[in-house]
Design a protein around this motif. Structure first.
Motif, PDB file in Angstrom:
ATOM      1  N   ILE A  90       0.877  -1.165   0.000  1.00 29.23           N
ATOM      2  CA  ILE A  90       0.000   0.000   0.000  1.00 29.23           C
ATOM      3  C   ILE A  90       0.915   1.216   0.000  1.00 29.23           C
ATOM      4  O   ILE A  90       1.665   1.433   0.942  1.00 29.23           O
ATOM      5  N   VAL A 145      -2.778   6.655   0.889  1.00 25.37           N
ATOM      6  CA  VAL A 145      -3.885   5.807   0.425  1.00 25.37           C
ATOM      7  C   VAL A 145      -4.898   5.668   1.554  1.00 25.37           C
ATOM      8  O   VAL A 145      -4.510   5.568   2.723  1.00 25.37           O
ATOM      9  N   ILE A 160      -7.273  -6.869   0.347  1.00 24.96           N
ATOM     10  CA  ILE A 160      -6.241  -6.784  -0.684  1.00 24.96           C
ATOM     11  C   ILE A 160      -5.440  -8.082  -0.610  1.00 24.96           C
ATOM     12  O   ILE A 160      -4.728  -8.333   0.369  1.00 24.96           O
ATOM     13  N   ILE A 214      -1.374  -1.160  -4.312  1.00 17.46           N
ATOM     14  CA  ILE A 214      -2.262  -0.007  -4.427  1.00 17.46           C
ATOM     15  C   ILE A 214      -1.365   1.225  -4.456  1.00 17.46           C
ATOM     16  O   ILE A 214      -0.706   1.556  -3.472  1.00 17.46           O
ATOM     17  N   SER A 235      -4.586   6.855  -3.715  1.00 19.30           N
ATOM     18  CA  SER A 235      -5.814   6.177  -4.122  1.00 19.30           C
ATOM     19  C   SER A 235      -6.796   6.102  -2.965  1.00 19.30           C
ATOM     20  O   SER A 235      -6.429   6.249  -1.800  1.00 19.30           O
ATOM     21  N   LEU A 263     -10.065   3.736  -1.612  1.00 17.72           N
ATOM     22  CA  LEU A 263     -10.865   2.515  -1.720  1.00 17.72           C
ATOM     23  C   LEU A 263     -12.053   2.604  -0.780  1.00 17.72           C
ATOM     24  O   LEU A 263     -11.896   2.821   0.423  1.00 17.72           O
ATOM     25  N   VAL A 271      -3.104  -1.382  -8.900  1.00 19.90           N
ATOM     26  CA  VAL A 271      -4.052  -0.280  -9.036  1.00 19.90           C
ATOM     27  C   VAL A 271      -3.253   1.010  -9.130  1.00 19.90           C
ATOM     28  O   VAL A 271      -2.511   1.364  -8.210  1.00 19.90           O
TER      29      VAL A 271
END
Length: 210
Positions: free
Chosen positions: A125, A129, A137, A143, A147, A149, A161
């Motif tokens: 990660i 994020v 995940i 990720i 980002s 989620l 991602v």
């Protein structure tokens, strides 16, 4: 105890404040918010300035670490402000005690992991994020930074991602998928092929909208 300041005092910032205060030894002692008058109290925590005041307040030792709590409607700001402050102010990273993080996984600075998330083996990660409640995940997935989620997102193994992506509530990404930066997957979307063009995708199976 670390004294935490949060950028953004709206619903997201307040929710994160509650988690930190209730689930850690640290304490949120201030907000920064462009849209609230200085000295406004948010559940007893003061707004001490706007975006332009963050560096000076840190230099005045008003707080120890910073966290960005700006939601998915302002993804460019999340990235821009993070990069402006990185290296100048320490970023706080929060992982709720009700989340499972495998020892081989890594979580970048400034990230927030909500309760009941599962972060499996060798997951990465990146920075800044947000994983909302009950995200999963799976192994070896990445990720990328900045980002967002939503609750209940399921990402299978060996997925990448791209940065500044938004995965909607209960969306699902099957294994070995690559998603380019600035992609948004709508609520309940199912991704079974690589996404090579940024934009909004919705449906089961997802289709490009705009």
């Amino acid at each position: 105890m670390k004294r935490i300041a949060i950028i953004g005092s709206g619903h997201l910032g307040l929710q994160i404040k509650r988690y930190i205060d209730q689930d850690s030894q640290d304490k949120v002692i201030a907000f920064f918010d462009e849209f609230q008058p200085k000295a406004t109290l948010i559940e007893g925590t003061p707004v001490i300035g706007g975006n332009n005041d963050v560096l000076s307040e840190f230099e005045n030792r008003s707080f120890d670490e910073i966290l960005i709590a700006v939601g998915y409607k302002h993804m460019d700001f999340r990235k821009q402000f993070f990069e402006e402050l990185k290296g100048k102010i320490p970023f706080y990273t929060f992982v709720h005690s009700a989340a499972y993080v495998n020892p081989s996984a890594t979580i970048g600075i400034g990230s927030v992991i909500y309760p009941c998330c599962t972060i499996d083996q060798v997951v990465k990660i990146n920075e800044n994020v947000l994983l909302n409640a009950s995200c999963t995940i799976a192994h070896d997935s990445v990720i990328e930074s900045h980002s967002f989620l939503s609750p209940g997102v399921a990402v299978a193994g060996f997925v990448q991602v791209g940065e500044q992506s938004i995965l909607g509530i209960n969306s699902t990404i099957i294994n070995n998928i690559k998603i380019v930066p600035k992609t948004q997957i709508g609520a309940g979307g199912v991704v079974i092929k690589n996404i090579e063009k940024p934009g909004l995708y919705v449906g089961n199976l997802v289709r490009f909208i705009r």
